[in-house]
Design a protein around this motif. Structure first.
Motif, PDB file in Angstrom:
ATOM      1  N   ALA A  35       0.838  -1.209   0.000  1.00 30.71           N
ATOM      2  CA  ALA A  35       0.000   0.000   0.000  1.00 30.71           C
ATOM      3  C   ALA A  35       0.868   1.252   0.000  1.00 30.71           C
ATOM      4  O   ALA A  35       0.580   2.214  -0.719  1.00 30.71           O
ATOM      5  CB  ALA A  35      -0.941  -0.013   1.208  1.00 30.71           C
ATOM      6  N   ALA A  36       1.947   1.243   0.777  1.00 28.91           N
ATOM      7  CA  ALA A  36       2.832   2.410   0.837  1.00 28.91           C
ATOM      8  C   ALA A  36       3.625   2.593  -0.459  1.00 28.91           C
ATOM      9  O   ALA A  36       4.009   3.713  -0.797  1.00 28.91           O
ATOM     10  CB  ALA A  36       3.790   2.274   2.026  1.00 28.91           C
ATOM     11  N   ARG A  37       3.838   1.518  -1.205  1.00 28.59           N
ATOM     12  CA  ARG A  37       4.518   1.609  -2.495  1.00 28.59           C
ATOM     13  C   ARG A  37       3.575   2.079  -3.601  1.00 28.59           C
ATOM     14  O   ARG A  37       4.001   2.312  -4.725  1.00 28.59           O
ATOM     15  CB  ARG A  37       5.069   0.237  -2.902  1.00 28.59           C
ATOM     16  N   GLY A  38       2.277   2.168  -3.291  1.00 30.06           N
ATOM     17  CA  GLY A  38       1.308   2.598  -4.286  1.00 30.06           C
ATOM     18  C   GLY A  38       0.529   1.463  -4.924  1.00 30.06           C
ATOM     19  O   GLY A  38      -0.344   1.683  -5.757  1.00 30.06           O
ATOM     20  N   THR A  92      -2.138  -0.308  -4.322  1.00 28.02           N
ATOM     21  CA  THR A  92      -3.268  -0.334  -3.398  1.00 28.02           C
ATOM     22  C   THR A  92      -4.058  -1.630  -3.478  1.00 28.02           C
ATOM     23  O   THR A  92      -4.484  -2.154  -2.452  1.00 28.02           O
ATOM     24  CB  THR A  92      -4.189   0.874  -3.627  1.00 28.02           C
ATOM     25  N   ALA A  93      -4.253  -2.174  -4.683  1.00 30.66           N
ATOM     26  CA  ALA A  93      -5.024  -3.419  -4.815  1.00 30.66           C
ATOM     27  C   ALA A  93      -4.285  -4.578  -4.150  1.00 30.66           C
ATOM     28  O   ALA A  93      -4.878  -5.344  -3.383  1.00 30.66           O
ATOM     29  CB  ALA A  93      -5.291  -3.728  -6.282  1.00 30.66           C
ATOM     30  N   GLY A  94      -3.007  -4.704  -4.424  1.00 33.45           N
ATOM     31  CA  GLY A  94      -2.216  -5.774  -3.810  1.00 33.45           C
ATOM     32  C   GLY A  94      -2.091  -5.594  -2.313  1.00 33.45           C
ATOM     33  O   GLY A  94      -2.159  -6.559  -1.545  1.00 33.45           O
ATOM     34  N   GLY A  95      -1.922  -4.358  -1.879  1.00 36.62           N
ATOM     35  CA  GLY A  95      -1.832  -4.088  -0.448  1.00 36.62           C
ATOM     36  C   GLY A  95      -3.113  -4.457   0.268  1.00 36.62           C
ATOM     37  O   GLY A  95      -3.095  -5.103   1.317  1.00 36.62           O
ATOM     38  N   ASP A 135      -9.728  -1.003   3.215  1.00 40.57           N
ATOM     39  CA  ASP A 135     -10.854  -0.228   2.674  1.00 40.57           C
ATOM     40  C   ASP A 135     -10.383   1.110   2.121  1.00 40.57           C
ATOM     41  O   ASP A 135     -10.784   1.528   1.028  1.00 40.57           O
ATOM     42  CB  ASP A 135     -11.912   0.030   3.760  1.00 40.57           C
ATOM     43  N   ARG A 136      -9.534   1.790   2.880  1.00 41.79           N
ATOM     44  CA  ARG A 136      -9.034   3.095   2.438  1.00 41.79           C
ATOM     45  C   ARG A 136      -8.183   2.960   1.179  1.00 41.79           C
ATOM     46  O   ARG A 136      -8.286   3.784   0.260  1.00 41.79           O
ATOM     47  CB  ARG A 136      -8.243   3.757   3.566  1.00 41.79           C
ATOM     48  N   ALA A 137      -7.340   1.915   1.124  1.00 44.59           N
ATOM     49  CA  ALA A 137      -6.497   1.701  -0.059  1.00 44.59           C
ATOM     50  C   ALA A 137      -7.366   1.439  -1.289  1.00 44.59           C
ATOM     51  O   ALA A 137      -7.126   2.003  -2.359  1.00 44.59           O
ATOM     52  CB  ALA A 137      -5.536   0.539   0.175  1.00 44.59           C
ATOM     53  N   GLU A 138      -8.392   0.610  -1.121  1.00 43.08           N
ATOM     54  CA  GLU A 138      -9.282   0.314  -2.251  1.00 43.08           C
ATOM     55  C   GLU A 138     -10.076   1.538  -2.693  1.00 43.08           C
ATOM     56  O   GLU A 138     -10.456   1.645  -3.853  1.00 43.08           O
ATOM     57  CB  GLU A 138     -10.236  -0.821  -1.877  1.00 43.08           C
ATOM     58  N   ALA A 139     -10.307   2.466  -1.772  1.00 42.88           N
ATOM     59  CA  ALA A 139     -11.020   3.702  -2.108  1.00 42.88           C
ATOM     60  C   ALA A 139     -10.097   4.731  -2.755  1.00 42.88           C
ATOM     61  O   ALA A 139     -10.546   5.808  -3.130  1.00 42.88           O
ATOM     62  CB  ALA A 139     -11.662   4.291  -0.847  1.00 42.88           C
ATOM     63  N   GLY A 140      -8.821   4.392  -2.859  1.00 42.41           N
ATOM     64  CA  GLY A 140      -7.876   5.284  -3.515  1.00 42.41           C
ATOM     65  C   GLY A 140      -7.148   6.232  -2.590  1.00 42.41           C
ATOM     66  O   GLY A 140      -6.434   7.115  -3.055  1.00 42.41           O
ATOM     67  N   THR A 141      -7.303   6.067  -1.288  1.00 42.14           N
ATOM     68  CA  THR A 141      -6.578   6.913  -0.336  1.00 42.14           C
ATOM     69  C   THR A 141      -5.129   6.439  -0.277  1.00 42.14           C
ATOM     70  O   THR A 141      -4.869   5.306   0.119  1.00 42.14           O
ATOM     71  CB  THR A 141      -7.210   6.827   1.069  1.00 42.14           C
TER      72      THR A 141
END
Length: 175
Positions: A100-103, A105-108, A153-159
Motif C-alpha cells: 500500500a505504501a509503495r502505491g 493499493t489493490a495488492g496491499g 478499505d481506504r487503499a481500495e477507495a484510492g486513499t
C-alpha cells in the motif's frame, strides 16, 4: 560450457537461490547498485516471540514494514507449527502495508485482508494457559484485524498511504 546464474549477472547464494545484493530502501524496493540503502534484516534469525514482536514493532515504527515482514517470516519458519498461522498473518499485514505504501493499493488491500483473515481464522491453540498464541504474547489481534481491514478499505477507495510509519499498527496493547 554451462553458464551459471552469477555468469549471467544474477545475485545467487551457493545453492543457486536468488539473493539480490542490490541495496533496498525502507519499503524494500531495490535501489541502483552503489547507492546506500537500509541495512537488511539477517535471514534465519531465531528469536523468541517477545523479541520478534519488539523487533517487528521497531521496524514498523521506523516505516520499514518490508523488513518487519522478514522478522515475522523468520518466526513462522523457526517457530512451532501451531503458531504458523499467527506469524504468517502478521507477515501478511506487514507486507500489505508495504505494498500500500509503495502505491500498489489493490495488492496491499488483498494482503491486508489475507493477514486479517489468518489472525481471525487461524489463531493457534495450545499456547501457555490454553490461550491463543496472539493472546499469550499480548498481541492485540482484534485491533490488528480492525486496523488491517480499515487500511484495506481506504487503499481500495484510492486513499494513498504516503507514510508507512504513520500508518504502522501497534502489535500489542491497542491496534
Amino acid at each position: 560450457m554451462k553458464r551459471t546464474a552469477s555468469d549471467r549477472g544474477r545475485d545467487r547464494d551457493d545453492e543457486g537461490r536468488a539473493r539480490s545484493a542490490r541495496p533496498r530502501d525502507g519499503l524494500g524496493r531495490p535501489l541502483p547498485y552503489g547507492e546506500e540503502g537500509v541495512p537488511r534484516q539477517p535471514e534465519g534469525v531465531v528469536r523468541g516471540p517477545a523479541e520478534t514482536l519488539r523487533e517487528a514493532q521497531r521496524l514498523l515504527d521506523a516505516g520499514m514494514p518490508f523488513h518487519a515482514h522478514e522478522v515475522f517470516e523468520d518466526a513462522w519458519k523457526s517457530g512451532p507449527e501451531a503458531e504458523r498461522e499467527l506469524w504468517q498473518g502478521l507477515a501478511q499485514l506487514a507486507v500489505g502495508l508495504t505494498h500500500a505504501a509503495r502505491g500498489n493499493t489493490a495488492g496491499g488491500a488483498r494482503l491486508l485482508r489475507r493477514g486479517a483473515d489468518r489472525l481471525v481464522g487461524g489463531a493457534p491453540r495450545g499456547a501457555p494457559g490454553g490461550a491463543s498464541g496472539a493472546e499469550a504474547y499480548g498481541i492485540d489481534a482484534g485491533g490488528l484485524v480492525a486496523w488491517a481491514r480499515n487500511l484495506a478499505d481506504r487503499a481500495e477507495a484510492g486513499t494513498p498511504v504516503a507514510d508507512a510509519a504513520a500508518q504502522a499498527p501497534r502489535l500489542c496493547g491497542g491496534g
